[in-house]
Scaffold this motif. Structure first.
Motif, PDB file in Angstrom:
ATOM      1  N   GLY A 137       0.790  -1.234   0.000  1.00 15.62           N
ATOM      2  CA  GLY A 137       0.000   0.000   0.000  1.00 15.62           C
ATOM      3  C   GLY A 137       0.820   1.281   0.000  1.00 15.62           C
ATOM      4  O   GLY A 137       0.304   2.352   0.337  1.00 15.62           O
TER       5      GLY A 137
ATOM      6  N   TYR B 216       1.252   5.213  -6.929  1.00 11.73           N
ATOM      7  CA  TYR B 216       0.902   3.939  -6.303  1.00 11.73           C
ATOM      8  C   TYR B 216       1.111   2.836  -7.335  1.00 11.73           C
ATOM      9  O   TYR B 216       0.514   2.850  -8.407  1.00 11.73           O
TER      10      TYR B 216
ATOM     11  N   LYS C  17      -0.330   4.772  -1.726  1.00 10.84           N
ATOM     12  CA  LYS C  17      -1.719   4.574  -2.167  1.00 10.84           C
ATOM     13  C   LYS C  17      -2.527   5.852  -2.072  1.00 10.84           C
ATOM     14  O   LYS C  17      -3.397   6.123  -2.911  1.00 10.84           O
ATOM     15  N   ASP C  18      -2.260   6.646  -1.046  1.00  8.50           N
ATOM     16  CA  ASP C  18      -3.028   7.876  -0.827  1.00  8.50           C
ATOM     17  C   ASP C  18      -2.261   9.125  -1.252  1.00  8.50           C
ATOM     18  O   ASP C  18      -2.608  10.231  -0.835  1.00  8.50           O
ATOM     19  N   TYR C  19      -1.241   8.955  -2.067  1.00 17.80           N
ATOM     20  CA  TYR C  19      -0.451  10.106  -2.488  1.00 17.80           C
ATOM     21  C   TYR C  19      -1.308  11.040  -3.347  1.00 17.80           C
ATOM     22  O   TYR C  19      -1.969  10.603  -4.288  1.00 17.80           O
ATOM     23  N   PRO C  20      -1.336  12.349  -3.015  1.00 25.18           N
ATOM     24  CA  PRO C  20      -2.160  13.277  -3.808  1.00 25.18           C
ATOM     25  C   PRO C  20      -1.648  13.402  -5.236  1.00 25.18           C
ATOM     26  O   PRO C  20      -0.465  13.679  -5.456  1.00 25.18           O
TER      27      PRO C  20
ATOM     28  N   SER D 200      -1.009   8.219 -10.772  1.00 23.92           N
ATOM     29  CA  SER D 200      -0.635   8.006  -9.375  1.00 23.92           C
ATOM     30  C   SER D 200       0.673   7.223  -9.289  1.00 23.92           C
ATOM     31  O   SER D 200       0.912   6.298 -10.071  1.00 23.92           O
TER      32      SER D 200
END
Length: 224
Positions: free
Chosen positions: A193, A208, A196-199, A206
């Motif tokens: 993960g 990710y 995964k939440d990278y802006p 992304s």
């Protein structure tokens, strides 16, 4: 512009300094205020000057060092010079340009890749992983891709940010470029993960790894 002294060039760089550019760069860990396009334009006027490049690098100023990397002869640096330059690069942009503009074009690149990847300095190690990611994509012969995935799987989750980013780049490149390892690369990315939440800005892919791999493979398939 041959014959310019280092003092004349640094004075010109000072005139190009823009506080707004410096403020933007500071958010990314960089410490100069010269637009990259203006650096490139100045480099085109100066042309290749190895002695001047060395003098500019020695100033320690980030803008001067970026300019030095644009006007130097990459193959003129020794292995030890490049190693020292990486360790004193200081800021992310100087680090990145040193790799892309100089080290990758050097006959010492492979020796440095191997040494840096195993280095205890995590910033230096990240450079080794970036060079490995490039080899994965362009010259994979002789690389143990399964072994690289083993290391990524075991170490990337807990790695510091910069090293983690470079290991993730390598993971994504293995998945994108090597179909026989794609399923495992995707599985590692999903399980860990990382990023995964990278802006991610609209229109950008992304970092990710499962998204990155899937999107670039799709684009490649669409063009074939």
């Amino acid at each position: 512009m041959a014959g310019k002294t280092v003092a004349e060039v640094t004075a010109e760089l000072a005139e190009l300094e823009d506080p707004k550019v410096r403020a933007v760069n500071a958010r990314h860990g960089d410490d100069h205020g010269v637009k990259l396009g203006e650096l490139r334009a100045l480099a085109r006027r100066l042309k290749t000057q190895q002695d001047l490049a060395r003098q500019l690098w020695a100033t320690g100023d980030s803008a001067a060092r970026l300019l030095a990397l644009l006007i130097c002869r990459p193959k003129a640096f020794t292995r030890d010079e490049l190693d020292a330059m990486l360790r004193e690069a200081g800021t992310p942009k100087v680090h990145d340009w040193l790799l892309s503009q100089v080290v990758r074009k050097s006959p010492h690149a492979e020796e440095l890749r191997l040494a840096w990847t195993a280095d205890p300095d995590l910033v230096v190690a990240s450079a080794g992983w970036e060079l490995t990611a490039e080899r994965v994509a362009k010259r994979p012969e002789g690389l143990d891709l399964a072994g690289l995935l083993d290391v990524v799987e075991a170490e990337m989750k807990e790695a510091p940010d910069r090293l983690q980013w470079s290991m993730n780049h390598c993971l994504a490149r293995i998945g994108i470029e090597h179909p026989e390892h794609r399923a495992r690369a995707l599985a590692i990315g999903e399980r860990l993960g990382v990023l995964k939440d990278y802006p991610t800005s609209p229109g950008c892919t992304s970092p990710y790894a499962p998204v990155w791999i899937t999107e670039l493979v799709r684009r490649r398939d669409d063009t074939t």
